[in-house]
Design an enzyme around this catalytic site. Structure first.
Site, mmCIF file in Angstrom:
data_model
loop_
_atom_site.group_PDB
_atom_site.id
_atom_site.type_symbol
_atom_site.label_atom_id
_atom_site.label_comp_id
_atom_site.label_asym_id
_atom_site.label_seq_id
_atom_site.Cartn_x
_atom_site.Cartn_y
_atom_site.Cartn_z
ATOM 1 C CD GLU A 107 56.047 39.582 92.647
ATOM 2 O OE1 GLU A 107 55.086 38.932 92.186
ATOM 3 O OE2 GLU A 107 56.590 40.518 92.050
ATOM 4 N NE ARG A 126 57.663 37.957 85.789
ATOM 5 C CZ ARG A 126 56.496 38.460 85.374
ATOM 6 N NH1 ARG A 126 56.132 39.680 85.706
ATOM 7 N NH2 ARG A 126 55.675 37.726 84.648
ATOM 8 C CG HIS A 134 53.001 41.310 90.242
ATOM 9 N ND1 HIS A 134 53.967 40.354 90.099
ATOM 10 C CD2 HIS A 134 52.575 41.579 88.965
ATOM 11 C CE1 HIS A 134 54.122 40.040 88.814
ATOM 12 N NE2 HIS A 134 53.275 40.785 88.104
#
Ligand code: NAP
Ligand code: 8YV
Length: 320
Positions: free
Chosen positions: A262, A233, A280
């Site tokens: 994000e 993360r 991602h």
């Protein structure tokens, strides 16, 4: 077997396959986003389950007095307030294991792209520079002889380590508790690990304990030949410290699949020649996302029709 059709709330977007799998036996209640005010107060007392990809707040739980289970899409479930769920006796499930190998594949690709600059080499070819300017420059960095430290040797960390064994590199790791039965060198602190290696791969969950733990001190310990890869993360990396370390040569390069905010990616990163960036995508193949969707659905169907969810998270174990 119950013939009652449970009402399942789906706030925001989720993979369509989850809905297709559920709608045969359940009634689906959709709201545009995870906003408590969007829930129809007449339906609220009838909603007993939820499927979510992203946030599920305590406020949302409060509006759903009959809610018993929240099935979260993804192995990381940091978007769900598990403390509030546990306090209300709501079970939370996630999607572990079915994505381990895909995420580990991506990690190795990101590591190689960062060290050997394959995306830049391909761009060189596509832009006609091979014909015009000759050979793509030799890469200053190589995977050969690297000492790799894995921050988080869980399900995915182990899949990464197994791949790294095939690359003939040294492997060590840091977790809070040593993992039994592995031959890799254990370090009891992240700083100790960073000092002993030149390549750090982070694959830890987003928890209060992992916040910005990869900071200036840890990057300094990695050293000038250092490479950071993060597939866990964005929360775990101090992005300002990382940008500074890449600019001033504290470390050599970094590869990131995940970011603090994000889909926003810091401008400084976009301009950095010694970074490899992915949006991602570590688990983002149709096959793996389908397997994750199936596990979301199977957790709900297991709970309502077979008496138990398949993969409850540690904070909300089942049976309680
Ligand atoms: P896991 O099996 O629970 O493994 C987590 C590992 O992190 C364990 O080894 C754990 O060991 C360690 N850890 C946890 N907190 C720590 C701390 N404070 N300090 C040091 N080590 C710590 O989880 P997983 O299935 O491998 O997934 C890991 C994470 O990867 C997920 O939570 C998710 O956030 C992320 N992820 C990202 C993507 C992506 O698309 N980029 C895809 C999948 C997963 P100890 O408990 O002994 O400390
Ligand atoms: C997914 C992930 O991209 O499983 C996780 O924790 O980060 C990824 O596999 C994400 O969950 C999709 O929303």
């Amino acid at each position: 077997m119950s013939d009652i059709r449970p009402k399942i709330l789906i706030p925001g977007q989720i993979r369509e396959r989850v809905i297709l799998r559920l709608q045969e036996k359940c009634d689906i209640v959709r709201i545009e986003r995870a906003d408590p005010d969007l829930i129809d107060p007449e339906l609220a007392p009838e909603i007993t389950g939820a499927a979510v990809s992203g946030r599920f707040s305590a406020e949302l739980m409060e509006r759903l007095p009959a809610l018993r289970i929240i099935a979260s899409f993804g192995v990381g479930y940091d978007g769900v307030d598990v403390g509030a769920a546990a306090a209300r006796g709501i079970v939370v499930t996630n999607t572990p294991d079915v994505l381990n190998e895909e995420v580990a594949d991506t990690t190795l690709a990101l590591l190689l792209n960062t060290v050997r600059r394959y995306p830049q080499a391909e761009a060189w070819l596509r832009e006609g520079r091979w014909e015009r300017d000759g050979q793509f420059p030799l890469t200053p960095l190589t995977l050969r002889g690297r000492k790799i430290g894995i921050y988080g040797l869980g399900r995915i960390g182990m899949a990464i380590a197994r791949r790294l064994e095939g690359f003939g590199v040294e492997i060590s790791y840091h977790t809070r508790t040593p993992r039994p039965g592995v031959a890799y060198t254990y370090h009891s602190t992240l700083l100790g690990l960073a000092s002993a290696v030149d390549t750090l791969i982070a694959i830890v969950p987003k928890t209060p304990d992992t916040y910005k733990t990869i900071n200036a001190e840890v990057l300094g310990a990695l050293g000038a030949n250092g490479v950071l890869i993060n597939v866990g993360r964005g929360w775990t990396v101090d992005e300002d410290d990382l940008a500074r370390a890449l600019r001033d040569g504290t470390i050599a390069a970094a590869g990131l699949d995940v970011f603090q905010d994000e889909p926003h990616v810091p401008r400084a990163f976009l301009d950095m020649p010694n970074m490899s960036l992915l949006p991602h995508v570590a688990s983002a193949s149709v096959a793996t996302r389908d397997a994750m969707a199936d596990l979301v659905a199977d957790n709900l169907l297991g709970w309502f029709f077979n008496g138990a969810p398949l993969t409850p998270v540690a904070e909300t174990p089942y049976p309680h």
